[in-house]
Design an enzyme around this catalytic site. Sequence first.
Site, PDB file in Angstrom:
ATOM      1  N   ASP A  78       0.808  -1.255   0.129  1.00 58.36           N
ATOM      2  CA  ASP A  78       0.099  -0.088  -0.073  1.00 58.36           C
ATOM      3  C   ASP A  78       0.988   1.431   0.010  1.00 58.36           C
ATOM      4  O   ASP A  78       1.995   1.270   0.211  1.00 58.36           O
ATOM      5  CB  ASP A  78      -0.938  -0.078   1.209  1.00 58.36           C
ATOM      6  CG  ASP A  78      -0.163  -0.160   2.601  1.00 58.36           C
ATOM      7  OD1 ASP A  78       0.706  -0.856   2.354  1.00 58.36           O
ATOM      8  OD2 ASP A  78      -0.794   0.272   3.483  1.00 58.36           O
ATOM      9  N   GLU A 135      -0.762  -2.080   5.212  1.00 58.34           N
ATOM     10  CA  GLU A 135       0.047  -1.930   6.281  1.00 58.34           C
ATOM     11  C   GLU A 135       0.078  -0.616   6.957  1.00 58.34           C
ATOM     12  O   GLU A 135       0.198  -0.677   8.309  1.00 58.34           O
ATOM     13  CB  GLU A 135       1.695  -2.217   5.982  1.00 58.34           C
ATOM     14  CG  GLU A 135       2.768  -2.317   7.034  1.00 58.34           C
ATOM     15  CD  GLU A 135       3.240  -0.880   7.471  1.00 58.34           C
ATOM     16  OE1 GLU A 135       3.517  -0.899   8.835  1.00 58.34           O
ATOM     17  OE2 GLU A 135       3.414   0.064   6.845  1.00 58.34           O
TER      18      GLU A 135
END
Length: 389
Positions: A78, A135
């Site tokens: 991400d 995350e």
Amino acid sequence: MTLNVTLANSMPELVAIRHDLHAHPELGLEEVRTSNFVATCLEGLGYTVTRGLARTGLVATLKNGTSSRSIGIRADMDALPIFEETGLDYASKTPGLMHACGHDGHTTMLLGAARAIAERKNFDGTVHLIFQPAEENFGGAKLMMNDGLFDKFPCDAVFALHNDPSQPFGQFAFREGPVMAAVDECKIIVHGRGGHGAEPQETADPIVCGASIVMALQSIVSRNIHPMDPSVVTVGSFHSGSASNIIPARAEIVIGIRSFDPKVRDELERRIRLIAENQATSFGMSATVDYQRSYDATINHKTETAFVRDLAVRFAGADKVVDLARPYMGSEDFAYMLQERPGTYFFLGSATTDDERPLHHPAYNFNDDLLPIGAAFWTELAEAYLARP
């Protein structure tokens, strides 16, 4: 430092992949393009790819030989809600989103390793490559586990790394035990009584009360927590009022809290609640405390940390391997994987100058020269952990 031929020759391909991922950042649980791209690459290499864990997460599995042993290696995918300021040709094409933490590089390194592992097949057992979403925000590691990550893909041990622009290029940094902090957030609302700024005696001023709370919070770490227990209480936001002649009815304070020890974590919450509520009472007001616990501390396992450290010495040389004197106060949701499986989380330095942009900076850019190093190390780790008998 030695790189196998496959990875030495794949540098242009790895750079192209990393630049493509960098140009198309996606936030946590929205990594649809990234996930599809990664899955397609891995399927083309002969991996069995399982999609849909934590929505956009996936696991690529490759078996070889007859051993029942298995290893898991994780990369995060991400990006962050940051407006990029690098000016690069491959800068983010989505305003307000940016790979400012190097997850594009982490993903690319593991893809490079995936190719080498598949082509060499120099292992006996099962390799699970875990490409994790979210995350940065939603705890994608825990979400993948809630979706049965280790039930569906048993791992004897799990490993992850993070690029580190504060460490010299190519340097591996390890720490047994606590390596990243637990992180919590607390929002305090002070409920006062608004009125005219010229008649303060007719009001209950939440700004004055809030300021007292902010100052009192500074005493927690210095007076309530043992000096040898690392912890941080940071007031990151204080909002109240709109004009000089208006006393508002409320004030909002937002606090970030970092710690390592569960008992310290409990004490920090207890003290923050006591200070907010009792300070407000002393001013004739009330306070609402919304305390949210986020990621737990990341705790590395002794045996696995020693194993990877020894491998790094053989891979890069003893002069390129260091032990961290202190843990980092940042946080990492790989903590949840390490609670369920033994493993370690370590760092790979990327700094080549004295003024490197830090992680999460709008001008940060992952160092492409790390790509073959990280890919080669993951390859050697998988092969060493699943060594042929």
